[in-house]
Design a protein around this motif. Sequence first.
Motif, short mmCIF file in Angstrom:
data_model
loop_
_atom_site.label_atom_id
_atom_site.label_comp_id
_atom_site.label_asym_id
_atom_site.label_seq_id
_atom_site.Cartn_x
_atom_site.Cartn_y
_atom_site.Cartn_z
N TYR A 231 0.83 -1.20 0.00
CA TYR A 231 0.00 0.00 0.00
C TYR A 231 0.87 1.26 0.00
N LYS A 232 0.43 2.27 -0.75
CA LYS A 232 1.13 3.54 -0.78
C LYS A 232 0.21 4.73 -0.46
N ARG A 233 -1.12 4.54 -0.60
CA ARG A 233 -2.00 5.71 -0.54
C ARG A 233 -3.07 5.63 0.55
N ILE A 234 -3.24 4.48 1.19
CA ILE A 234 -4.23 4.43 2.27
C ILE A 234 -3.77 5.30 3.42
N LYS A 235 -4.70 5.74 4.24
CA LYS A 235 -4.35 6.54 5.40
C LYS A 235 -3.63 5.68 6.43
N ARG A 236 -2.61 6.22 7.01
CA ARG A 236 -1.86 5.54 8.07
C ARG A 236 -1.88 6.41 9.32
N PRO A 237 -1.80 5.85 10.52
CA PRO A 237 -1.68 4.41 10.77
C PRO A 237 -2.99 3.68 10.47
N MET A 238 -2.86 2.37 10.17
CA MET A 238 -4.00 1.52 9.84
C MET A 238 -3.74 0.13 10.40
N PHE A 239 -4.69 -0.35 11.17
CA PHE A 239 -4.58 -1.71 11.71
C PHE A 239 -5.05 -2.70 10.65
N PRO A 240 -4.38 -3.84 10.42
CA PRO A 240 -3.27 -4.42 11.21
C PRO A 240 -1.89 -4.08 10.67
N LEU A 241 -1.80 -3.19 9.68
CA LEU A 241 -0.49 -2.84 9.16
C LEU A 241 0.35 -2.15 10.22
N ASP A 242 -0.32 -1.38 11.08
CA ASP A 242 0.36 -0.71 12.18
C ASP A 242 -0.24 -1.24 13.49
N LYS A 243 0.28 -2.37 13.91
CA LYS A 243 -0.36 -3.11 15.01
C LYS A 243 -0.33 -2.36 16.34
N ASP A 244 0.66 -1.53 16.56
CA ASP A 244 0.81 -0.85 17.86
C ASP A 244 0.30 0.59 17.82
N MET A 245 -0.54 0.91 16.88
CA MET A 245 -1.03 2.28 16.75
C MET A 245 -1.88 2.67 17.97
N LYS A 246 -1.96 3.96 18.22
CA LYS A 246 -2.75 4.48 19.33
C LYS A 246 -4.23 4.40 19.01
N ASP A 247 -5.06 4.44 20.04
CA ASP A 247 -6.50 4.46 19.83
C ASP A 247 -6.90 5.70 19.05
N PRO A 248 -7.75 5.54 18.04
CA PRO A 248 -8.17 6.68 17.22
C PRO A 248 -9.30 7.47 17.89
N ASP A 249 -9.61 8.62 17.32
CA ASP A 249 -10.76 9.41 17.75
C ASP A 249 -12.01 8.80 17.12
N LEU A 250 -12.86 8.21 17.93
CA LEU A 250 -14.07 7.56 17.42
C LEU A 250 -15.32 8.35 17.78
N LYS A 251 -15.18 9.67 17.90
CA LYS A 251 -16.35 10.51 18.11
C LYS A 251 -17.08 10.71 16.79
N ALA A 252 -18.40 10.74 16.88
CA ALA A 252 -19.21 10.90 15.67
C ALA A 252 -18.98 12.26 15.03
N ARG A 253 -18.87 12.24 13.72
CA ARG A 253 -18.76 13.48 12.94
C ARG A 253 -20.08 13.68 12.20
N LEU A 254 -20.72 14.81 12.43
CA LEU A 254 -22.01 15.07 11.80
C LEU A 254 -21.79 15.57 10.38
N VAL A 255 -22.36 14.84 9.43
CA VAL A 255 -22.19 15.15 8.01
C VAL A 255 -23.21 16.21 7.61
N PRO A 256 -22.79 17.25 6.91
CA PRO A 256 -23.74 18.27 6.48
C PRO A 256 -24.82 17.69 5.58
N SER A 257 -25.97 18.31 5.57
CA SER A 257 -27.06 17.89 4.70
C SER A 257 -26.64 17.97 3.24
N SER A 258 -27.23 17.14 2.42
CA SER A 258 -26.93 17.16 0.98
C SER A 258 -27.40 18.45 0.33
N GLU A 259 -28.20 19.24 1.02
CA GLU A 259 -28.69 20.49 0.46
C GLU A 259 -27.69 21.62 0.64
N LYS A 260 -26.62 21.38 1.42
CA LYS A 260 -25.64 22.45 1.66
C LYS A 260 -24.48 22.37 0.69
#
Length: 533
Positions: free
Chosen positions: A504-533
């Motif tokens: 892989y060259k273009r996927i976002k890193r870190p990425m499990f299991p390629l980066d097994k010891d990576m830190k916990d990610p931010d798993l807070k919900a991101r509110l997506v804007p309406s399709s009308e915006k």
Amino acid sequence: MKIIVSLIACVLLVNTKLSTTCTASPHGNTVSRPADQKAKPLPRIAITGLAIESSTFSPALTEEEAFHAKYGQDIFTSYPFFSSDSVNRKRAQWYPAMMGRSLPGGAVTREAYESMVKQTLDLLKKNLPYDGLFLDIHGAMSVVGLDDPEGDFIVRIREVIGKKAVISTSMDLHGNVSWRLAQNTDLITCYRMAPHEDAMQTKKRAVDNLLSRLESGKGKPAYKAWIPIPVLLPGEKTSTRIEPAKTIYAAVTPASLGPGIIDAAMWVGYAWADEPRNHAVVMVTGDDKTTVTSTAEQLARSFWDARSQFAFVAPTGTLKESLDKAIASQKHPFFISDSGDNPTAGGAGDVTWTLQEILARPEFKSESGPSLIYASIPGPELVKLAIAAGVGGTVDGYAGAKVDARLAPPVHLVGTVQSIEYGDRNAEVEVVVKTGSVLVIVTQKRKPYHKEIDFTRLGLNPRNTDIVVVKIGYLEPELYNMRADWILALTPGGVDQNLETLGYKRIKRPMFPLDKDMKDPDLKARLVPSSEK
């Protein structure tokens, strides 16, 4: 004529009941109501989609013809819930445009993609305006020179139908949901089973959600929560047949039924393409902000917390280990998955490496050796030779490695033609060649072998065969139920299960299991804007 008959039926109804107003839709649907009740027009809904999963690690390219496009009313034949007498057909005025669905394969050529998008947009323009659109996609299409094709596709659809129409999207759980796709769709769902035994149920849910929102007047959801999860795993490690995916995905349906929620969905993502969007995602849509965001976060956390527990759905081994085990086994049929060139994951389908290894084994040199079916290898030139020789004749030729010859050259087959069959939608022509104790299925074009009839129509009986080797990952339901034993051979190819070797060259890193010891990610919900915006 259909409209006239419908109106006559309503006139007869007036003679026997109270004063009634009748309306005939352009598609022949008749609605009767009291004269003092104002008629509510049926919603106008378009249908379209392009579906394929494409490996960027395969040298194969996918052309337009592979999508077997359907147009107009013919699209209804792909969906049992759209049968002519179904309730859903009567709940809206439907405008099916174009639907293309291909076997998984290599990246789609830019020319093929642009041609299909142009056809879709031109057809959509003919019946404007729309209240809604049902978008049926896989979500893992790769196009040469274009990132995030499904995101590009939906943006271009929006440019035609406008921002007010409600789009409801149905996807495979091995698809990818980019921010752009999430913003431009309104309702979204995906399969909750792997293997995908709930595929049609999922598509119907997407349609039902759309109809419900339009009929109720609620329209677009107030909130769309999107959470990217930096995990990228093959489907063979995330099957819902086994833990932890079994429990994780079992929680999705109850989550979708919560108050203020329209739908909840969880994508594993597609592991064999190298794009920034390739990773797991959770999305929840609904009208209650707190419930929508908290539900998305709970589902995302459950997936992340289980990341180290995901394991192959079957015992695994090298090809040699798999063949040794199958030959020694007293359990028949013994299935071996030739996983590295699985055509239904995006493999070229014509890698000969496994078949070459099988034919080199001394156990299979004689007709008295263990019986083995190999499904399958494309070889159009050998198919022509087999047709010329006829059933019972001898054939001497080469097959495979026209597309992917990185691992092995075309395989030399000398044997007796056992059967010839015409007319398969994908293979077009199939022949069976027997060499030693091996029955090799050779096709004009590549084809997956997932059902028992795929074998029996060729005169083969997999139930009475010692070993059945199939280019596949996890066994599809009919094969799974037929197996006496099974091993997943970790063979090389464009969809190699060993992701660390893909480069892989273009996927976002870190990425499990390629980066097994990576830190916990931010798993807070991101509110997506309406399709009308």
